[in-house]
Design a protein around this motif. Structure first.
Motif, mmCIF file in Angstrom:
data_model
loop_
_atom_site.group_PDB
_atom_site.id
_atom_site.type_symbol
_atom_site.label_atom_id
_atom_site.label_comp_id
_atom_site.label_asym_id
_atom_site.label_seq_id
_atom_site.Cartn_x
_atom_site.Cartn_y
_atom_site.Cartn_z
ATOM 1 N N ALA A 1 72.318 30.502 -68.640
ATOM 2 C CA ALA A 1 72.734 31.153 -67.383
ATOM 3 C C ALA A 1 73.322 30.128 -66.420
ATOM 4 O O ALA A 1 74.325 30.388 -65.751
ATOM 5 N N ARG A 2 72.706 28.935 -66.367
ATOM 6 C CA ARG A 2 73.181 27.928 -65.420
ATOM 7 C C ARG A 2 74.584 27.441 -65.780
ATOM 8 O O ARG A 2 75.458 27.306 -64.915
ATOM 9 N N TRP A 3 74.822 27.194 -67.070
ATOM 10 C CA TRP A 3 76.152 26.731 -67.489
ATOM 11 C C TRP A 3 77.209 27.808 -67.214
ATOM 12 O O TRP A 3 78.301 27.511 -66.738
ATOM 13 N N VAL A 4 76.858 29.061 -67.517
ATOM 14 C CA VAL A 4 77.799 30.161 -67.310
ATOM 15 C C VAL A 4 78.075 30.331 -65.811
ATOM 16 O O VAL A 4 79.233 30.423 -65.382
ATOM 17 N N ASP A 5 77.013 30.317 -65.016
ATOM 18 C CA ASP A 5 77.175 30.484 -63.564
ATOM 19 C C ASP A 5 78.024 29.366 -62.955
ATOM 20 O O ASP A 5 78.724 29.569 -61.968
ATOM 21 N N ALA A 6 77.912 28.177 -63.555
ATOM 22 C CA ALA A 6 78.678 27.039 -63.024
ATOM 23 C C ALA A 6 80.134 27.070 -63.486
ATOM 24 O O ALA A 6 80.924 26.188 -63.122
ATOM 25 N N GLY A 7 80.480 28.068 -64.322
ATOM 26 C CA GLY A 7 81.881 28.225 -64.740
ATOM 27 C C GLY A 7 82.251 27.454 -65.986
ATOM 28 O O GLY A 7 83.430 27.271 -66.279
ATOM 29 N N TYR A 8 81.256 26.985 -66.739
ATOM 30 C CA TYR A 8 81.546 26.193 -67.936
ATOM 31 C C TYR A 8 81.431 26.998 -69.233
ATOM 32 O O TYR A 8 81.509 26.441 -70.318
ATOM 33 N N GLY A 9 81.221 28.298 -69.122
ATOM 34 C CA GLY A 9 81.053 29.122 -70.325
ATOM 35 C C GLY A 9 82.379 29.394 -71.015
ATOM 36 O O GLY A 9 83.388 29.654 -70.370
ATOM 37 N N PRO B 1 77.530 39.973 -71.149
ATOM 38 C CA PRO B 1 77.637 41.138 -72.046
ATOM 39 C C PRO B 1 78.962 41.196 -72.817
ATOM 40 O O PRO B 1 78.997 41.709 -73.933
ATOM 41 N N ASP B 2 80.033 40.658 -72.233
ATOM 42 C CA ASP B 2 81.339 40.811 -72.881
ATOM 43 C C ASP B 2 81.544 39.859 -74.061
ATOM 44 O O ASP B 2 82.160 40.222 -75.059
ATOM 45 N N SER B 3 81.078 38.653 -73.932
ATOM 46 C CA SER B 3 81.226 37.691 -75.044
ATOM 47 C C SER B 3 80.194 36.582 -74.887
ATOM 48 O O SER B 3 79.781 36.265 -73.771
ATOM 49 N N LEU B 4 79.826 35.989 -76.004
ATOM 50 C CA LEU B 4 78.846 34.904 -75.964
ATOM 51 C C LEU B 4 79.551 33.566 -75.742
ATOM 52 O O LEU B 4 80.699 33.378 -76.154
ATOM 53 N N SER B 5 78.834 32.641 -75.105
ATOM 54 C CA SER B 5 79.334 31.267 -74.983
ATOM 55 C C SER B 5 78.570 30.354 -75.928
ATOM 56 O O SER B 5 78.878 29.158 -76.022
ATOM 57 N N ALA B 6 77.557 30.896 -76.579
ATOM 58 C CA ALA B 6 76.709 30.070 -77.439
ATOM 59 C C ALA B 6 76.142 30.925 -78.563
ATOM 60 O O ALA B 6 76.127 32.154 -78.461
ATOM 61 N N MET C 1 64.063 29.102 -76.739
ATOM 62 C CA MET C 1 65.054 29.240 -77.794
ATOM 63 C C MET C 1 66.210 28.325 -77.453
ATOM 64 O O MET C 1 66.577 28.185 -76.280
ATOM 65 N N GLU C 2 66.735 27.661 -78.462
ATOM 66 C CA GLU C 2 67.836 26.730 -78.217
ATOM 67 C C GLU C 2 69.121 27.289 -78.799
ATOM 68 O O GLU C 2 69.110 27.946 -79.844
ATOM 69 N N SER C 3 70.193 26.992 -78.099
ATOM 70 C CA SER C 3 71.485 27.506 -78.564
ATOM 71 C C SER C 3 72.469 26.366 -78.730
ATOM 72 O O SER C 3 72.260 25.259 -78.216
#
Lengths: 387, 290
Positions: A124-132, A159-164, A295-297
């Motif tokens: 969530a943190r990486w996505v929120d920071a715009g790095y997803g 929901p639309d696509s995964l980053s990991a 869980m690790e991704s």
């Protein structure tokens, strides 16, 4: 191409000495030789490595080091490089804050592609920071074998696509030396074993703020995902701090402290303890009630070469690769045991869930924990220093 | 005598230009950015807002937590500096005064540790002082102890770690100073009736003070700005101001507070250099290298 720095070489050598593979005299000799070699040839080797890397598509991977990185290199990256001609440059971090600091300082993600990211909260943190990034799941057919229960929390965030892609899971339970602490005593005390005054100076702890809060909640009889009395949590954290010899910050440090008997008990990562047990150390492990599961991704950062990254992720999720890595790093694979047959060794790993539903494990709820992270990290850093 | 219409000599400025330019580009400009950043506001982990506000500075001045760290940093830096001066003078004196034909070899031995990573040199103390380290092994072999002595992760190990890393700076400075002393001065003092100790105390020691002072300043500033050694060799109580900066920047991802603390450390150590210069005379330090 494998990139390891002097410190990593030194960690490997220390592990080998700890395992009895090399004696102390040889260790000292090799250390001296390595130092001189690094000093004399470092510049030349760096130039040669740079030239070699320029030859193909390169993916930069960052992970947790130790047995985890060794397993990924041996069973995933080396075969991937041989099969595709692409290169994976792997390096280690002590925590994802380090990577985020570097990326923020550089202003771009150059030199950073895939992270062995820990927990849904960091996703969530990486996505929120715009790095997803946006993974094309059609290029990762092996994702179909991954447990739906482990993918679900990631899809809830994007929901639309995964980053990991989720890759493994484990727990942060309690390790203890059976020469000094009995199984009965450890399991009856649970998380309070880490507050036993008689063990003062022989207790360790992971210096991670969220982990300290989680265990403070357990020790004050609270649900870590629904903390009501923060003062009680901090009181327990302070109580533990006065008994601790050392807060460790990496898996290698954790293993060293336990193996050398500097400490008799600590929170510990399940896979690292399994590695110590395999080496013959008298270290036992248990998950206290509501012990922390994670869980690790494999998180792909925005700006990475996506086709090659997806190819690597698919390669890593191939059942043969994933199982070999899981056995090597001692953390259960994210593959669904109802779809892919697991080996006996994986079935015996701590935290392994044969149902594939993960219902018996308690994970950190990012919706609750992330908004509080700034505050509790600051508070913990103060308490860690006696504040 | 120079005439009143003589053009000012610009040569010193030309000679100083590369150094001044380097200092401006590598120190003044980056530190200016850091000062500006200290007024920004941290909203969340790694999320900052450009602003001109003083909350970070107010926190620094009001919160005892930071003051304790400053006190601990100054205290430990003084301890390390004094120990380094005492322990470093002896080998420096030996190297300077020895008649050994290959003195360069001794100097090379002094520089040799720099070839090995600072982190590895620091970690090596775990193998010396640890439960299963060389020292505990020796004690048990000699029958002095039955069980390992706990020697790691305390202030003593941090001080040892600092001395290990910074002692060569002290020795080299003192050595350069001692090496520049006229060889005939001590024998001259002896011929005038001074004992060897008096000759050292009255002649050699005072003449070597600029080197000792330069070494002390270096070791003090280097110790004051450190954070890795306490992180590796210290326990929970062993930290310096630098560790607070590390926490703010890397752990809390609060760059504005990290910038505030970094600028404070710079000013603090800079002030010490200025005060040192006021009382010791910074021009005296230059004599160490003549």
């Amino acid at each position: 191409m494998k990139k390891i720095d002097s410190t990593r070489r030194y960690e490997i050598l220390r592990e080998r000495m700890g395992n009895g593979d090399v004696d102390r005299r040889t260790f000292a000799g090799l250390l001296g030789a390595a130092g001189i070699t690094a000093g004399v040839s470092g510049g030349i080797m760096t130039a040669l490595a740079r030239e070699a890397r320029a030859a193909g598509t390169t993916l930069y991977f960052e992970g947790w080091g130790g047995v985890v990185s060794d397993a990924l290199r041996k069973y995933a990256f080396d075969p991937y490089e041989a099969a595709t001609g692409n290169k994976v440059v792997d390096s280690t971090f002590g925590g994802e804050t380090e990577v985020m600091t570097k990326i923020k300082a550089a202003g771009n993600t150059e030199g950073h592609n895939i992270l062995h990211s820990s927990g849904v909260n960091w996703y969530a943190r990486w996505v929120d920071a715009g790095y997803g990034s946006e993974l094309n799941e059609a290029n990762i057919p092996n994702l179909a074998n991954v447990m739906e229960a482990i993918i679900k929390p990631f899809r809830a965030i994007t929901p639309d696509s995964l980053s990991a892609v989720p890759y493994d899971y484990g727990t942060t339970g309690i390790a203890y030396n059976t020469k000094y602490i009995s199984k009965e005593e450890a399991e009856s005390l649970g998380a309070n074993l880490l507050l036993k005054k008689e063990l003062k100076g022989k207790i360790g702890g992971w210096g991670d703020a969220a982990n300290r809060v989680w265990y403070g909640a357990l020790q004050s009889d609270q649900d870590p995902n629904n903390i009501q009395d923060w003062d009680a949590v901090w009181a327990k954290v302070r109580e533990g701090r006065d008994l601790v010899l050392k807060y460790w910050s990496s898996g290698a440090e954790l293993m060293d402290l336990l193996a050398k008997e500097e400490i008799y008990t600590t929170e510990a990562w399940s896979g690292r303890v399994a590695a110590l047990q395999e080496q013959g150390h008298p270290i036992a492990y248990f998950d206290p009630k509501n012990g922390l599961a994670w869980m690790e991704s494999m998180f792909v950062l925005k700006g990475s070469p996506m086709a090659e990254a997806e190819e690597l992720l698919n390669f890593m999720l191939d059942p043969a690769t994933s199982i070999a890595v899981a056995e090597g790093q001692k953390y259960p694979s994210s593959l669904d045991p109802n779809k892919v047959a697991m080996t006996d060794m994986i079935k015996a790993l701590p935290a392994y869930d044969p149902t594939g539903k993960l219902e018996n494990l308690v994970f950190r709820n990012p919706a609750i924990w992330n908004p509080l992270e700034k505050e509790y990290t600051k508070e913990w850093n103060r308490i860690a220093k006696g504040g | 005598m120079s005439g009143p219409d003589r053009a000012p000599d610009l040569r010193p400025w030309f000679l100083l230009a590369p150094a001044l330019l380097s200092i401006i580009v590598l120190v003044v400009i980056p530190m200016s950015f850091i000062l500006v950043y200290s007024f920004y506001e941290n909203i969340d982990l790694a999320v900052d807002r450009a602003a001109f506000q003083f909350s970070n500075w107010q926190e620094l001045f009001r919160d005892k937590y930071y003051h304790v760290a400053i006190w601990k940093t100054l205290r430990l830096s003084v301890i390390v500096t004094i120990l380094a001066a005492v322990l470093g003078y002896v080998p420096a004196y030996f190297i300077a005064m020895t008649r050994f034909r290959h003195r360069w070899l001794l100097l090379l031995l002094l520089i040799l540790p720099f070839w090995v990573s600072f982190i590895i040199r620091t970690l090596s103390w775990i193998h010396i002082l640890g439960n299963q380290g060389a020292l505990n092994g020796l004690f048990e072999w000699l029958g002095l102890t039955d069980a390992p002595l706990s020697m790691m992760y305390n202030e003593t190990t941090v001080i040892i770690g600092f001395l290990h890393v910074f002692l060569p700076y002290m020795i080299l400075n003192v050595y350069v100073s001692l090496d520049g002393i006229d060889d005939n001065l001590e024998p001259a003092a002896r011929t005038l009736g001074a004992t060897p100790w008096q000759a050292f105390r009255e002649v050699t020691l005072p003449l070597s003070l600029p080197g000792l002072a330069a070494g002390c300043l270096l070791v003090f500033v280097l110790t004051g700005g450190s954070y890795v050694t306490p992180l590796i060799l210290g326990g929970p109580n062993d930290y310096l101001f630098g560790n607070l900066i590390h926490d703010a920047v890397v752990s809390e991802l609060n760059w504005p507070m990290g910038a505030t603390l970094s600028f404070t450390l710079l000013v603090m150590l800079g002030l010490i250099v200025v005060i040192y210069s006021r009382f010791m005379g910074i021009n005296q330090l230059a004599k160490a290298f003549r």
